[in-house]
Design a protein around this motif. Structure first.
Motif, PDB file in Angstrom:
ATOM      1  N   ALA A 102       0.827  -1.211   0.000  1.00 19.48           N
ATOM      2  CA  ALA A 102       0.000   0.000   0.000  1.00 19.48           C
ATOM      3  C   ALA A 102       0.859   1.258   0.000  1.00 19.48           C
ATOM      4  O   ALA A 102       0.384   2.345  -0.360  1.00 19.48           O
ATOM      5  CB  ALA A 102      -0.937  -0.003   1.204  1.00 19.48           C
ATOM      6  N   PRO A 105       1.373   3.154  -4.205  1.00 20.95           N
ATOM      7  CA  PRO A 105       0.118   3.179  -4.978  1.00 20.95           C
ATOM      8  C   PRO A 105       0.343   3.115  -6.476  1.00 20.95           C
ATOM      9  O   PRO A 105      -0.552   2.683  -7.215  1.00 20.95           O
ATOM     10  CB  PRO A 105      -0.535   4.502  -4.556  1.00 20.95           C
ATOM     11  CG  PRO A 105       0.572   5.326  -3.973  1.00 20.95           C
ATOM     12  CD  PRO A 105       1.522   4.357  -3.358  1.00 20.95           C
ATOM     13  N   GLU A 106       1.524   3.511  -6.959  1.00 27.94           N
ATOM     14  CA  GLU A 106       1.781   3.460  -8.396  1.00 27.94           C
ATOM     15  C   GLU A 106       1.833   2.028  -8.925  1.00 27.94           C
ATOM     16  O   GLU A 106       1.744   1.807 -10.137  1.00 27.94           O
ATOM     17  CB  GLU A 106       3.073   4.200  -8.763  1.00 27.94           C
ATOM     18  CG  GLU A 106       4.291   3.760  -7.995  1.00 27.94           C
ATOM     19  CD  GLU A 106       4.561   4.603  -6.767  1.00 27.94           C
ATOM     20  OE1 GLU A 106       5.562   5.333  -6.754  1.00 27.94           O
ATOM     21  OE2 GLU A 106       3.785   4.526  -5.800  1.00 27.94           O
ATOM     22  N   GLY A 108      -0.480  -0.140  -8.279  1.00 29.09           N
ATOM     23  CA  GLY A 108      -1.872  -0.308  -8.678  1.00 29.09           C
ATOM     24  C   GLY A 108      -2.311  -1.744  -8.865  1.00 29.09           C
ATOM     25  O   GLY A 108      -2.200  -2.586  -7.972  1.00 29.09           O
ATOM     26  N   SER A 109      -2.815  -2.032 -10.069  1.00 26.57           N
ATOM     27  CA  SER A 109      -3.387  -3.346 -10.345  1.00 26.57           C
ATOM     28  C   SER A 109      -2.346  -4.449 -10.286  1.00 26.57           C
ATOM     29  O   SER A 109      -2.681  -5.607 -10.001  1.00 26.57           O
ATOM     30  CB  SER A 109      -4.058  -3.346 -11.717  1.00 26.57           C
ATOM     31  OG  SER A 109      -3.113  -3.122 -12.745  1.00 26.57           O
ATOM     32  N   ASN A 112      -2.372  -5.602  -6.749  1.00 22.59           N
ATOM     33  CA  ASN A 112      -3.612  -6.325  -6.454  1.00 22.59           C
ATOM     34  C   ASN A 112      -3.570  -7.733  -7.017  1.00 22.59           C
ATOM     35  O   ASN A 112      -3.993  -8.700  -6.349  1.00 22.59           O
ATOM     36  CB  ASN A 112      -4.811  -5.565  -7.025  1.00 22.59           C
ATOM     37  CG  ASN A 112      -5.034  -4.226  -6.350  1.00 22.59           C
ATOM     38  OD1 ASN A 112      -4.606  -4.015  -5.212  1.00 22.59           O
ATOM     39  ND2 ASN A 112      -5.687  -3.311  -7.043  1.00 22.59           N
TER      40      ASN A 112
END
Length: 225
Positions: A102, A105-106, A108-109, A112
């Protein structure tokens, strides 16, 4: 080794620190920038990327290095997936990985997708878009059983002063044996015994400027056969 797991504390509620090795998993300044400096630039990436390129790694940790390389590979526009093989003795949980990533954030997917696959199978057998494999257990035992030859190595174990086992002469010799002719390796450390072990493993070893407050790091090129 199946019952071994990461033992973590959290600095500033965001940065995982191994209590087993008393060492943070990534730079306290900017972990993503350090990964790009040490492991991408240290291996002359992405300029060396080519179809079928294979990165191997000691110390999977949070998965940040995999994500950084994967993103760089896709941004470079290469056809076909990157191959990434990593060795990890003390895996963290999926929740711990998500909390650590976390901070970036760059990602991203990409992050995830990694966390989802990690929750399903820590060998990453279900992760699509990259030929990734995490080999769980002591790399001093597991690497010797492998037959691959990597084009680039990310040597990212905990500090050699605190985790000398992951930098010992026999393991570095195995790294050398599992590297292509003219393949490379890079690490954030410039510890003398690590550089000597890498040199004895067949690498030409260079001390170069480190990231942030770290004065030096190490890059290596395997001598052609």
């Amino acid at each position: 080794m199946g019952d071994q797991h990461a033992e973590l504390d959290w600095r500033d509620q965001a940065i995982p620190v191994s209590t087993r090795f008393d060492d943070p998993y990534f730079s306290l300044e900017n972990g993503l920038a350090e990964t790009r400096h040490v492991f991408l630039a240290g291996n002359d990436l992405p300029s060396r990327f080519a179809p079928g390129f294979h990165i191997a790694e000691l110390g999977f940790g949070t998965g940040l290095n995999l994500l950084t390389a994967w993103m760089a590979w896709e941004q470079a526009g290469h056809a076909g997936p990157l191959t990434f093989t990593s060795f990890e003795a003390f895996p963290m949980t999926a929740d711990e990985m998500a909390r650590a990533l976390a901070a970036f954030p760059e990602m991203g997917s990409y992050a995830n997708r990694l966390v989802t696959a990690w929750a399903e199978d820590k060998t990453l057998s279900t992760l699509g878009g990259i030929h990734a494999r995490v080999i769980l257990g002591d790399a001093r035992e597991t690497l010797a059983a492998e037959s691959f030859a990597a084009d680039a190595w990310f040597l990212d174990g905990f500090s050699p002063a605190k985790n000398p086992e992951l930098w010992d002469a026999n393991l570095m010799a195995q790294v050398g044996a599992h590297t292509t002719s003219s393949g490379t390796a890079a690490t954030y450390t410039a510890a003398g015994f690590v550089r000597r072990n890498l040199a004895n493993a067949g690498f030409s070893v260079t001390r170069v400027p480190g990231f942030g407050r770290k004065r030096h790091m190490t890059t290596c090129v395997k001598a052609p056969a």
